[in-house]
Write a protein that holds these residues in place. Structure first.
Motif, mmCIF file in Angstrom:
data_model
loop_
_atom_site.group_PDB
_atom_site.id
_atom_site.type_symbol
_atom_site.label_atom_id
_atom_site.label_comp_id
_atom_site.label_asym_id
_atom_site.label_seq_id
_atom_site.Cartn_x
_atom_site.Cartn_y
_atom_site.Cartn_z
ATOM 1 N N PRO A 39 0.821 -1.216 0.000
ATOM 2 C CA PRO A 39 0.000 0.000 0.000
ATOM 3 C C PRO A 39 0.859 1.272 0.000
ATOM 4 O O PRO A 39 1.979 1.286 0.494
ATOM 5 C CB PRO A 39 -0.773 -0.149 1.296
ATOM 6 C CG PRO A 39 0.109 -0.932 2.188
ATOM 7 C CD PRO A 39 0.850 -1.894 1.311
ATOM 8 N N VAL A 40 0.302 2.323 -0.598
ATOM 9 C CA VAL A 40 0.862 3.686 -0.516
ATOM 10 C C VAL A 40 -0.129 4.484 0.309
ATOM 11 O O VAL A 40 -1.284 4.666 -0.105
ATOM 12 C CB VAL A 40 1.057 4.309 -1.902
ATOM 13 C CG1 VAL A 40 1.559 5.737 -1.784
ATOM 14 C CG2 VAL A 40 2.017 3.478 -2.727
ATOM 15 N N LEU A 41 0.313 4.978 1.420
ATOM 16 C CA LEU A 41 -0.588 5.580 2.386
ATOM 17 C C LEU A 41 -0.300 7.062 2.533
ATOM 18 O O LEU A 41 0.849 7.509 2.426
ATOM 19 C CB LEU A 41 -0.434 4.888 3.740
ATOM 20 C CG LEU A 41 -0.586 3.353 3.741
ATOM 21 C CD1 LEU A 41 -0.315 2.806 5.128
ATOM 22 C CD2 LEU A 41 -1.968 2.963 3.250
ATOM 23 N N ALA A 42 -1.372 7.779 2.763
ATOM 24 C CA ALA A 42 -1.237 9.209 3.035
ATOM 25 C C ALA A 42 -0.790 9.392 4.477
ATOM 26 O O ALA A 42 -1.272 8.709 5.388
ATOM 27 C CB ALA A 42 -2.554 9.922 2.768
ATOM 28 N N LEU A 43 0.130 10.301 4.644
ATOM 29 C CA LEU A 43 0.672 10.554 5.968
ATOM 30 C C LEU A 43 -0.423 11.064 6.892
ATOM 31 O O LEU A 43 -1.141 12.010 6.567
ATOM 32 C CB LEU A 43 1.817 11.564 5.882
ATOM 33 C CG LEU A 43 2.577 11.850 7.169
ATOM 34 C CD1 LEU A 43 3.311 10.597 7.642
ATOM 35 C CD2 LEU A 43 3.564 13.001 6.962
ATOM 36 N N GLY A 44 -0.572 10.345 8.056
ATOM 37 C CA GLY A 44 -1.562 10.749 9.042
ATOM 38 C C GLY A 44 -2.923 10.124 8.865
ATOM 39 O O GLY A 44 -3.840 10.391 9.649
ATOM 40 N N TYR A 119 4.122 -13.714 6.703
ATOM 41 C CA TYR A 119 4.141 -12.855 5.529
ATOM 42 C C TYR A 119 4.527 -11.445 5.974
ATOM 43 O O TYR A 119 4.367 -11.073 7.155
ATOM 44 C CB TYR A 119 2.773 -12.864 4.858
ATOM 45 C CG TYR A 119 2.810 -12.475 3.398
ATOM 46 C CD1 TYR A 119 3.196 -13.401 2.427
ATOM 47 C CD2 TYR A 119 2.431 -11.201 2.970
ATOM 48 C CE1 TYR A 119 3.232 -13.054 1.085
ATOM 49 C CE2 TYR A 119 2.476 -10.854 1.632
ATOM 50 C CZ TYR A 119 2.871 -11.784 0.701
ATOM 51 O OH TYR A 119 2.919 -11.440 -0.637
ATOM 52 N N GLY A 120 5.022 -10.643 5.011
ATOM 53 C CA GLY A 120 5.361 -9.258 5.281
ATOM 54 C C GLY A 120 5.155 -8.397 4.061
ATOM 55 O O GLY A 120 5.231 -8.863 2.923
ATOM 56 N N ILE A 121 4.847 -7.108 4.301
ATOM 57 C CA ILE A 121 4.618 -6.166 3.203
ATOM 58 C C ILE A 121 5.429 -4.885 3.444
ATOM 59 O O ILE A 121 5.857 -4.597 4.565
ATOM 60 C CB ILE A 121 3.133 -5.809 3.061
ATOM 61 C CG1 ILE A 121 2.616 -5.128 4.345
ATOM 62 C CG2 ILE A 121 2.306 -7.035 2.702
ATOM 63 C CD1 ILE A 121 1.215 -4.602 4.223
ATOM 64 N N THR A 122 5.632 -4.144 2.353
ATOM 65 C CA THR A 122 6.291 -2.843 2.417
ATOM 66 C C THR A 122 5.235 -1.760 2.336
ATOM 67 O O THR A 122 4.392 -1.762 1.437
ATOM 68 C CB THR A 122 7.281 -2.670 1.259
ATOM 69 O OG1 THR A 122 8.285 -3.697 1.360
ATOM 70 C CG2 THR A 122 7.938 -1.310 1.299
ATOM 71 N N VAL A 123 5.332 -0.798 3.285
ATOM 72 C CA VAL A 123 4.356 0.289 3.372
ATOM 73 C C VAL A 123 5.026 1.577 2.934
ATOM 74 O O VAL A 123 6.108 1.933 3.440
ATOM 75 C CB VAL A 123 3.794 0.410 4.791
ATOM 76 C CG1 VAL A 123 2.799 1.555 4.870
ATOM 77 C CG2 VAL A 123 3.158 -0.894 5.241
ATOM 78 N N THR A 124 4.428 2.300 1.982
ATOM 79 C CA THR A 124 4.927 3.592 1.517
ATOM 80 C C THR A 124 3.990 4.678 1.996
ATOM 81 O O THR A 124 2.781 4.615 1.768
ATOM 82 C CB THR A 124 5.023 3.625 -0.012
ATOM 83 O OG1 THR A 124 5.862 2.552 -0.452
ATOM 84 C CG2 THR A 124 5.578 4.948 -0.495
ATOM 85 N N ILE A 125 4.606 5.717 2.640
ATOM 86 C CA ILE A 125 3.805 6.804 3.221
ATOM 87 C C ILE A 125 4.216 8.105 2.555
ATOM 88 O O ILE A 125 5.403 8.400 2.404
ATOM 89 C CB ILE A 125 4.004 6.872 4.738
ATOM 90 C CG1 ILE A 125 3.593 5.547 5.384
ATOM 91 C CG2 ILE A 125 3.237 8.032 5.325
ATOM 92 C CD1 ILE A 125 3.873 5.480 6.857
ATOM 93 N N GLY A 126 3.273 8.897 2.102
ATOM 94 C CA GLY A 126 3.551 10.166 1.466
ATOM 95 C C GLY A 126 2.350 11.066 1.494
ATOM 96 O O GLY A 126 1.401 10.879 2.282
ATOM 97 N N LEU A 127 2.410 12.111 0.618
ATOM 98 C CA LEU A 127 1.345 13.097 0.553
ATOM 99 C C LEU A 127 0.891 13.247 -0.892
ATOM 100 O O LEU A 127 1.698 13.128 -1.826
ATOM 101 C CB LEU A 127 1.838 14.448 1.065
ATOM 102 C CG LEU A 127 2.208 14.526 2.552
ATOM 103 C CD1 LEU A 127 2.842 15.866 2.852
ATOM 104 C CD2 LEU A 127 0.968 14.302 3.425
ATOM 105 N N PRO A 128 -0.346 13.561 -1.109
ATOM 106 C CA PRO A 128 -0.809 13.838 -2.474
ATOM 107 C C PRO A 128 -0.270 15.185 -2.937
ATOM 108 O O PRO A 128 0.089 16.051 -2.121
ATOM 109 C CB PRO A 128 -2.322 13.851 -2.321
ATOM 110 C CG PRO A 128 -2.585 14.195 -0.905
ATOM 111 C CD PRO A 128 -1.444 13.603 -0.112
ATOM 112 N N PRO A 129 -0.134 15.449 -4.239
ATOM 113 C CA PRO A 129 0.407 16.709 -4.731
ATOM 114 C C PRO A 129 -0.516 17.880 -4.449
ATOM 115 O O PRO A 129 -1.747 17.734 -4.399
ATOM 116 C CB PRO A 129 0.564 16.469 -6.216
ATOM 117 C CG PRO A 129 -0.438 15.431 -6.561
ATOM 118 C CD PRO A 129 -0.531 14.534 -5.345
#
Length: 919
Positions: A39-44, A119-129
Motif C-alpha cells: 500500500p501507498v498511504l497518506a501521511l496521518g 508474511y510481510g509487506i512494504t508500506v509507503t507513506i507520502g502526501l498527495p500533490p
C-alpha cells in the motif's frame, strides 16, 4: 498433550508445510498473505491490514488466526490493535500512519514456542500533490525570428512520493502536446509561439495519491517578450564640454514591436550609476545626446529596451562604452591653507603656503600652473608679489604682519575663480570649543561647538602622530554653517591622530583647538619594562618609561603592577597612566621579588617582561648603628691598651727590650794610647790604687760546650797556644796590638778535632790595666772580648791608625822590663805573671774564674803564653779559683816572689771602671 513421537511428527509436518515450496505458475506461496499487498498511504491517515491463513496450514499445522502476532520492524504491535475476524483472518488497525514503518509482518507462535514469520509487506507513506501556484511565462528573443516561451511555477510541498508535472497549453480551438520538464519540476520551455493569439497555459501534478492542476494562464505571447538589448553602442564628444552623444542598433523589427529605452552612465572609477530621465527616451530611437556632464571627465554608458507600452520585460543592459567630455575653465579655485613658523625670529615669519589639487571635475582639464599673489594688508599702496608655480606649495619669508593670499589655477581653456586666504598677525578671534571625535561607520567623525560669531569656513587639520616620522599635516575646508564632519583622508586603525580645528572669519581667524583620536583602538603591542631605581629593606622604588605612540595602539588608561615572592601570592597595584615611578612598601627584607607591569587601553592590556630584585638585609642607618659602636669600642680598647702599656713600660721593656750597654759611652771608647793625656790613670783616679787589676768583659757567650769548667781547665791554654798562630800579624780591633786578633772567623784545630765558632759578627774587646811594676810606668794594654756589639767607626779608625807601632813598642818595653824577654821577639806573650798569688787575692781570683770560655775562647784576652812558666802560672790561678784552694807561689826565672811583689789578680769589670758586664 502430544506424546513424544506425536510431538516430533507434528514438528516435522509443520516444518514441511512452512518451509516446503509449492511451485505454481513460478510463484512462491506460503501459509498466508497480507492485504493490501504494497500500500501507498497518506501521511496521518487510518490504515487496516489483514493477514489471511491458508487452509492447508490449518489442517496440518493446527495454526489459527488467534495465534498471529503483528510486528513493525521487529517491534510487536500492541494486541489492542488486533482483531480476529475468523479462524483464518486477523487484522491490525493504525489510526495514524505517521508511526507506521516498513516492513509490516504477521507471525505465528507454533508449538514449542517457536515464532515463525508468515508474511510481510512494504508500506509507503507520502502526501498527495498540491495545486501548482504562481505560474508565469516569458518569451525570450533569441534572434529576429525565434521567440521560445519558458514557463515556471511553484510545485508546492514535498510529497515524499514520485510526483510528475506537465505543462499543458492550447489555443481556444486547438490543443498542443504537453511540455514535460526535463531537469527540474518547476520549469518547462515551449520551442515556438505565435504572437497576437491568446494562449491558455496550466500545470498538472500527479502521484500515487492523486492529481492537482494550477489555475490557467491566458496570455498573448507578444505581451511577455524580453527583447535582445541594443548593440554596437558608441560614445562621441559633443560641441559643448558637458555633452556626449550615444548611438546604437536595435535587434527587433519595428513591425513586430516598438521599443522604449533606458540610458545609464557613471564617472569612471565610481560605482554609482546615474540615469537619463525615462521620459526623454520613451520613444523608438537609435541615438541620444546626454547633457549636464562634467567637462574633461571620462564616463561609462550602457543602454536597454522594452515594448513601448511598458508591457513585457526589459532587455538586459548592453555592453559598456566609455567617452570623455572636452575641457573647460576650472569651476572653482583650489582650497588653500598655511603653516607659520615664527620661532626663529619674532620680527619675521616663515610661511608655508599649501593648496589642494583640484578634482578632475573641478579642474575641467589639465592644470598647467598656479598663480599665487601675496598682498600685505598693512601697506596697501605697495604692489603685491606674484608667483607662478607648478606645485601645490610655496614657502615664503615675510615680515610679521597681516597678509592676503590669492591662488588661481590655470588650464588650457582659462583660469579658475580665485581662492583667498587671510593670514592675520595674530589669532585674536574666538576659537571653537569642545572639540571631540567619534569613530563611526569606519570613518572618524570630528565635531565642535561653534562660536557665536559668523564663521566664513572651518579648516580641519590633522596629522599622524608617530615616533618614526614627522607629523605630516593634512587638512580640509568645511563650510561655516556646520559643526561636524568626517575626515576625508586615509585614516588608519590603531594609529593616533592629532586633530586641530580653526575657525576662519572674514577679517581674521581663531586659534586652533586640538584633540587626539583613534579610529580604532587595540591592546598595546608590548607592556612597560619596569626597573628598580632604589631598593631598601622594606620598600623599592620602581621606574619605567611610557610606551611609544606606535606601541600604545590606543589611549593608555592605567598601569597595573604585579609583584610577588617566589612562593607567595601575587599582589596587584593600579597606577595612574601619567606616572613613571612608584614605590612598593611593606616588603620583606632580604627577599627576592618578581615584578611585572601591564598597560591597559579600552580594548585590554598587555604585560611587560618580568623583573627581579632583592630587598636589602639592613635598612638605612642600621649598618651605621652597628659599625659605629663597634668601632668606638675598638678604639676605646686600643686606647686603654696604649695607656696600660705606657704605665707598664718599664716592665714591658725589661721583658721585651732588655738594657744593652752602649759601647760608645764606655771608657775604652774614650781612651786611646796615642793620647795619654785624655785618659789619666793616676792613683787618684783609679778605683783600686793599691795594685793592678784587669777589666774583662765578655759580651756574647756561646753555650755550645756543656762540660764543667774543671773538665776543660786545660782547654783555654790550648786555645791560647792556637791564638799565637791564628792571630799573628793581625792588629786588635781596639788597641792595634799584635797580640790582639781581629774579629774574624776562627779556624779549627786539626790536632784536637774541634771546630771553632764563627766570630765574623763578633767584636772582641776588653781593657787590661796594670799597676806599675818595679816603679815602671804602667802601659794600658787591651785584651780581646767576645761581644756582639759593633764598635763605632771612630773607634775602629783610631785603632787602625794609632795602634800600630807606638803601642807595640810600649808593650815590648814593658815585657822586657818585667819578663826579661827579648823585645824583638813578637811571638812573646804580652805580659807574664811574676808575683805569687796570696790568699789576699782570692776574691780577685774568684772574679777571674767566673770568666766563661766559649768555643771561641782561643781568642780570649789575645794572650800568647809561652809553653813554660806563663802556662803554669795561669793554670795555677784557675785551679785555685775553681777549687777554692790557695794557689801555690810561682817564680819567675827560678826566683821566688814575695807577697808584696805579687801583682793583683784580674778583677771583674764593672760599669764604673769602664768595663762591661757579660751580656
Amino acid at each position: 498433550m502430544f506424546s513424544g513421537w506425536n510431538w516430533v511428527a507434528h514438528c516435522l509436518y509443520l516444518l514441511l508445510n512452512i518451509c516446503s515450496l509449492e511451485v505454481s505458475g513460478g510463484l512462491v506461496q506460503s501459509c498466508g498473505h497480507i492485504i493490501p499487498e504494497s500500500p501507498v498511504l497518506a501521511l496521518g491517515s487510518n490504515f487496516t491490514a489483514l493477514c489471511i491463513l491458508n487452509e492447508s496450514c490449518l489442517d496440518f499445522g493446527n495454526i489459527y488466526a488467534n495465534q498471529i502476532i503483528w510486528k513493525i520492524k521487529n517491534k510487536v504491535v500492541p494486541k489492542e490493535q488486533y482483531r480476529e475476524i475468523n479462524r483464518t483472518v486477523s487484522s491490525v488497525t493504525f489510526n495514524d500512519t505517521s508511526s507506521l514503518a516498513t516492513p509490516l509482518t504477521c507471525n505465528i507462535l507454533a508449538d514449542g514456542q517457536i515464532e515463525q514469520n508468515i508474511y510481510g509487506i512494504t508500506v509507503t507513506i507520502g502526501l498527495p500533490p498540491e495545486k501548482p501556484k504562481n505560474l508565469s511565462c516569458i518569451v525570450h528573443q533569441v534572434s529576429k525570428l525565434t521567440y521560445p516561451m519558458t514557463c515556471t511555477w511553484n510545485p508546492g510541498r514535498h510529497t515524499f512520493l514520485d510526483t510528475h508535472f506537465r505543462l499543458k497549453y492550447r489555443w481556444p480551438q486547438e490543443n498542443f502536446p504537453d511540455c514535460i520538464p526535463k531537469d527540474v519540476n518547476n520549469s518547462c520551455t515551449i520551442a515556438d509561439v505565435q504572437f497576437f493569439v491568446n494562449l491558455e497555459v496550466w500545470v498538472e501534478a500527479a502521484n500515487a495519491l492523486g492529481k492537482a492542476e494550477s489555475d490557467p494562464l491566458v496570455i498573448d505571447p507578444i505581451e511577455i517578450v524580453k527583447p535582445l538589448s541594443p548593440h554596437n553602442l558608441s560614445v562621441n564628444s559633443g560641441i559643448l564640454p558637458t555633452v556626449l552623444k550615444l548611438s546604437w542598433e536595435n535587434r527587433i523589427s519595428i513591425a513586430v514591436m516598438k521599443l522604449k529605452f533606458n540610458i545609464r552612465y557613471r564617472i569612471i572609477g565610481d560605482t554609482n550609476w546615474m540615469q537619463v530621465p525615462p521620459e526623454d527616451t520613451a520613444s523608438p530611437r537609435t541615438s541620444f545626446s546626454v547633457q549636464g556632464l562634467r567637462p574633461y571627465t571620462e564616463y561609462v554608458f550602457s543602454i536597454r529596451c522594452m515594448k513601448e507600452d511598458g508591457v513585457g520585460y526589459w532587455s538586459d543592459w548592453s555592453e559598456e562604452k566609455t567617452g570623455v567630455t572636452t575641457e573647460d575653465k576650472p569651476s572653482k579655485g583650489p582650497a588653500i591653507w598655511r603653516i607659520i613658523d615664527a620661532s626663529r625670529s619674532p620680527a619675521s615669519w616663515t610661511v608655508h603656503l599649501m593648496w589642494k589639487a583640484l578634482e578632475p571635475f573641478e579642474a575641467s582639464g589639465v592644470i598647467l600652473y598656479y598663480e599665487v599673489t601675496v598682498r600685505a594688508k598693512s601697506s596697501l599702496s605697495s604692489p603685491p608679489e606674484k608667483y607662478n608655480v607648478n606645485t601645490t606649495n610655496l614657502t615664503l619669508k615675510l615680515p610679521n604682519g597681516t597678509y592676503e593670499v590669492t591662488v588661481i589655477a590655470h588650464n588650457r581653456v582659462g583660469a579658475s575663480p580665485p581662492s583667498v586666504l587671510l593670514i592675520p598677525a595674530s589669532n585674536t578671534k574666538a576659537p571653537v570649543k569642545n572639540v571631540r571625535t567619534l569613530p563611526k561607520d569606519g570613518k572618524l567623525w570630528v565635531g565642535w561647538t561653534a562660536p557665536n560669531s559668523y564663521i566664513l569656513k572651518y579648516v580641519i587639520e590633522w596629522c599622524l602622530v608617530s615616533n618614526s616620522s614627522d607629523c605630516t599635516i593634512e587638512w580640509q575646508n568645511e563650510p561655516g554653517n556646520i559643526q561636524g564632519t568626517y575626515l576625508k583622508g586615509d585614516i588608519k586603525p590603531f594609529k593616533c591622530y592629532l586633530i586641530t580645528v580653526y575657525p576662519l572669519y572674514a577679517d581674521g581667524q581663531g586659534s586652533g583647538q586640538s584633540v587626539k583620536a583613534y579610529l580604532q583602538q587595540d591592546r598595546p603591542s608590548k607592556g612597560p619594562t619596569v626597573q628598580t631605581k632604589k631598593v631598601g629593606k622594606a620598600e623599592a622604588v620602581l621606574t619605567w618609561n611610557h610606551l611609544t605612540v606606535d606601541e600604545q595602539n590606543g589611549f593608555i588608561r592605567s598601569y597595573t603592577i604585579f609583584y610577588k615572592t617566589i612562593d607567595g601570592n601575587e599582589t596587584a597595584v593600579t597606577v595612574d597612566p601619567s606616572k613613571t615611578e612608584y614605590t612598593l612598601s611593606s616588603l620583606t627584607s632580604d627577599t627576592l621579588y618578581t615584578v611585572r607591569m601591564m598597560a591597559y587601553t579600552d580594548e585590554g592590556g598587555r604585560s611587560g617582561p618580568d623583573f627581579t630584585f632583592t630587598t636589602q638585609k639592613f635598612g638605612k642607618g642600621e649598618i651605621e648603628a652597628i659599625v659605629v659602636p663597634v668601632c668606638l669600642a675598638f678604639l676605646l680598647i686600643v686606647l686603654l691598651g696604649v695607656l696600660f702599656c705606657f704605665n707598664k713600660r718599664d716592665l714591658i721593656k725589661k721583658h721585651i727590650w732588655p738594657i744593652v750597654p752602649d759601647p760608645s759611652k764606655s771608657n775604652i771608647a774614650q781612651w786611646s794610647p796615642q793620647v795619654p793625656a785624655k785618659h789619666n790613670f793616676s792613683s787618684k783616679d783609679q778605683m783600686y790604687p793599691e795594685g793592678s787589676f784587669t777589666d774583662v768583659s765578655v759580651v756574647e757567650i756561646e753555650a755550645d760546650d756543656k762540660k764543667s769548667f774543671s773538665e776543660q781547665d786545660l782547654k783555654p791554654f790550648d786555645l791560647l797556644k792556637k791564638e799565637k798562630s791564628t792571630s799573628e800579624g793581625h792588629s786588635s780591633g781596639i788597641g792595634g796590638s799584635s797580640c790582639m786578633s781581629s774579629p774574624r772567623q776562627s779556624v779549627s784545630d786539626s790536632d784536637e778535632g774541634e771546630t771553632t765558632q764563627n766570630t765574623s759578627s763578633t767584636v772582641q774587646y776588653s781593657t787590661v790595666v796594670l799597676n806599675g811594676y818595679r816603679d815602671q810606668t804602667p802601659v794600658q794594654v787591651f785584651s780581646r772580648s767576645e761581644s756582639t756589639q759593633p764598635l763605632l767607626d771612630s773607634e775602629e779608625r783610631s785603632e787602625d791608625h794609632a795602634g800600630g807601632s807606638d803601642s807595640t813598642t810600649q808593650r815590648q818595653q814593658y815585657f822586657k822590663q818585667n819578663g826579661g824577654q827579648d823585645e824583638t821577639n813578637t811571638d812573646r806573650p804580652c805580659f807574664e805573671r811574676t808575683k805569687q798569688i796570696t790568699p789576699a787575692n782570692e776574691g780577685d781570683l774568684v772574679g777571674f774564674a767566673q770568666l766563661q770560655i766559649s768555643g771561641q775562647s782561643s781568642q780570649l784576652l789575645g794572650l800568647g803564653l809561652e809553653k813554660n812558666t806563663q802556662e803554669a802560672a795561669l793554670l795555677g790561678v784557675l785551679q785555685t779559683s775553681t777549687e777554692g784552694q790557695t794557689v801555690r807561689p810561682e817564680t819567675v826565672e827560678g826566683n821566688p816572689l814575695s807577697v808584696d811583689e805579687m801583682p793583683k789578680s784580674y778583677l771583674p769589670q764593672t760599669e764604673r771602671q769602664g768595663g762591661y758586664m757579660p751580656q
